[in-house]
Design a protein around this motif. Sequence first.
Motif, mmCIF file in Angstrom:
data_model
loop_
_atom_site.group_PDB
_atom_site.id
_atom_site.type_symbol
_atom_site.label_atom_id
_atom_site.label_comp_id
_atom_site.label_asym_id
_atom_site.label_seq_id
_atom_site.Cartn_x
_atom_site.Cartn_y
_atom_site.Cartn_z
ATOM 1 N N UNK A 27 0.837 -1.200 0.000
ATOM 2 C CA UNK A 27 0.000 0.000 0.000
ATOM 3 C C UNK A 27 0.871 1.249 0.000
ATOM 4 N N UNK A 28 0.385 2.302 -0.652
ATOM 5 C CA UNK A 28 0.950 3.624 -0.415
ATOM 6 C C UNK A 28 0.262 4.163 0.823
ATOM 7 N N UNK A 29 0.567 5.411 1.187
ATOM 8 C CA UNK A 29 -0.047 5.918 2.409
ATOM 9 C C UNK A 29 -0.453 7.377 2.253
ATOM 10 N N UNK A 30 -1.615 7.701 2.867
ATOM 11 C CA UNK A 30 -2.090 9.085 2.925
ATOM 12 C C UNK A 30 -1.846 9.547 4.354
ATOM 13 N N UNK A 31 -1.063 10.630 4.488
ATOM 14 C CA UNK A 31 -0.784 11.184 5.819
ATOM 15 C C UNK A 31 -1.352 12.601 5.888
ATOM 16 N N UNK A 32 -1.595 13.073 7.112
ATOM 17 C CA UNK A 32 -2.137 14.429 7.259
ATOM 18 C C UNK A 32 -1.411 15.249 8.323
ATOM 19 N N UNK A 33 -0.255 14.762 8.762
ATOM 20 C CA UNK A 33 0.464 15.530 9.783
ATOM 21 C C UNK A 33 1.923 15.104 9.810
ATOM 22 N N UNK A 34 2.726 15.952 10.451
ATOM 23 C CA UNK A 34 4.125 15.601 10.668
ATOM 24 C C UNK A 34 4.241 14.349 11.520
#
Length: 438
Positions: free
Chosen positions: A88-95
Motif C-alpha cells: 500500500x501507499x499511504x495518505x498522511x495528514x500531519x508531521x
Amino acid sequence: MDSKLLNILPMGSAIGANGHLIVGGCDVVELSAKYGTPLYVYEESTIQVMAESFTQEFSKRYSNSRVLYASKAYINPAIAKLSIQLGLGIDIVSGGELAVAASMDFPPEDIFFHGNNKSRIEISEAIDYGVGQFVADSFYEIKLINEIAADRNQIQKVMLRLSPGIDGHTHKKTTTGILDTKFGFSIETGDALKAIKNIQNCENLDLTGIHFHLGSPIFEMEPYDLAIRSVIEFLSPLIKTGFDMRDFSPGGGFAVGYTSEKLPPKISEYAETISRALVESCDKFDIPYPRLLVEPGRSIVARAGVALYTVGAIKEIPGLRKYVSVDGGMGDNIRPALYDSKYEVIVANKLNDNDKESVRVVGKYCETGDILAPKVDLPICSSGDVIAIPVSGAYGMSMSSNYNLNPRPAVVMVSNGKSKIIRRRETYADLMRCDQFE
Ligand code: LLP
C-alpha cells in the motif's frame, strides 16, 4: 451468539466451547487477563484481506491503480510496516503521521501528504523526507510549498484537492465534498480553476493530478459516480490544452458494517462504479486515462479491530434502565459521542447465554455523554465480565485522548493463535512526560 455478528467480527472469529469469543485463534477473555483492559485487538489477516481486496478489485477493472492507506484511521509503526508489506501507499495528514511512516522507512514516493492547513515545518520535513506528493488544499499552501521547494532548489510534485459540490449523504461532521467545507478548491466558485493556473505558474511545482474526497462513510455509489463525471468534465478542457493529469483520486470513505443490520456495499461495487465513471468520462472527452488512486482508511482496519473492556459498576434504575459501566469509553472511542455512531456489544465470556436484558453500556469518563451503546440486549452482566465491541479498528485509538488522565489502552495484534503487543498500555509516567515543574 447471533451468527450475523460473524459478518462484522474479524475474519475467522469463532465461539469457543466455553462460550468465549475467539479472535485470530486467541480467546479474548485470556487476552484481557494477559494484557489488561481496555485493550484493542487487531486481527492481522483481516487487514491483509481487506488491503488485498482493494488492490485486486481496483486493478482488475483499472490496471493503472494504486491503493493508499488513509493512515488517520489508525497508524503506528507495526501498522506502517504491514502497509509497506501489503504494497500500500499511504495518505498522511500531519508531521506525526509522517514520523511514524518514516520510522519504518516508508518509501517516500508512496507517501501522499493531505490536509487543509499543513505548517511550514511539516511541509519542510516532508520535502526533506522526499514525500512523493502533496495534496494542496489552499492558495496559502501552494505558495508555501513552492517557496520551500525553491529554497531547496527542487521541483515538488503536487496534486490539487477540489471540492466538487457533491453530497456523499453521510454525517454532517464527516461531509467534505460540498461547497460549504474547509477542504479543497471549489469548482463552483472558480477557485479550482484559479488554483490549477496558479500551480502551473509556480516554477518549483509540478501539478501531477487532481484529488477530491466526498466524506465518510459513504454507503451510496451515486455520489462517487456523479463527482467523477463532473470533475472530469470540468478538467477536460484544461487537459486538452496542456494539463498533463497523471493521477486522479476520488478519495476514500468506503463504508464498513458497524452493526450486522447495516452491511456496506461490496468493495467490488465501489471499484466498478469508480473505474467505470473514470473510463467512461475519459472516453467521452477523449483524454488519456490517468493513474487511479484510492484512499481507504476505515475499510482497511475497522473490521480487524475489537475493543475489549471489563465490566465494573452496574446500576439499575427501577422501571427506567440498567447502566453497565466499563473501564474505557469516550477516551478510547469518541465516535458514539461525536457522531452518534452505533456499535454492537458482545459479552465475550457469555456467548452461550441466551437470557438477555436491555442495558446501556457506558464508559468511565466523567461525562453523561460517555455512552458506548445507548440500548443493547445483553446476557445478564456481572462485574468482571469482558465486553467486546467489534469494528473498533478505525478512528478509535487514533482519536483517543487522555481525558480524565486515563492512560490509553494497549494494542495487540493477533494471528493464528498468537498475540503480540504492538503498543504498550500508557503509564502514569507517560501522562506526565511533557509536564514541567520547577
Ligand atoms: N482521504 C481523505 C482525504 C480523507 O480526509 C479521509 C478521511 C480518507 C481518505 C479516509 O476515509 P475513510 O476511508 O477512513 O472513511 N473520524 C471520522 C472519519 C473522519 C475521516 C476524515 N477523513 C470517523 O470516525 O468516522
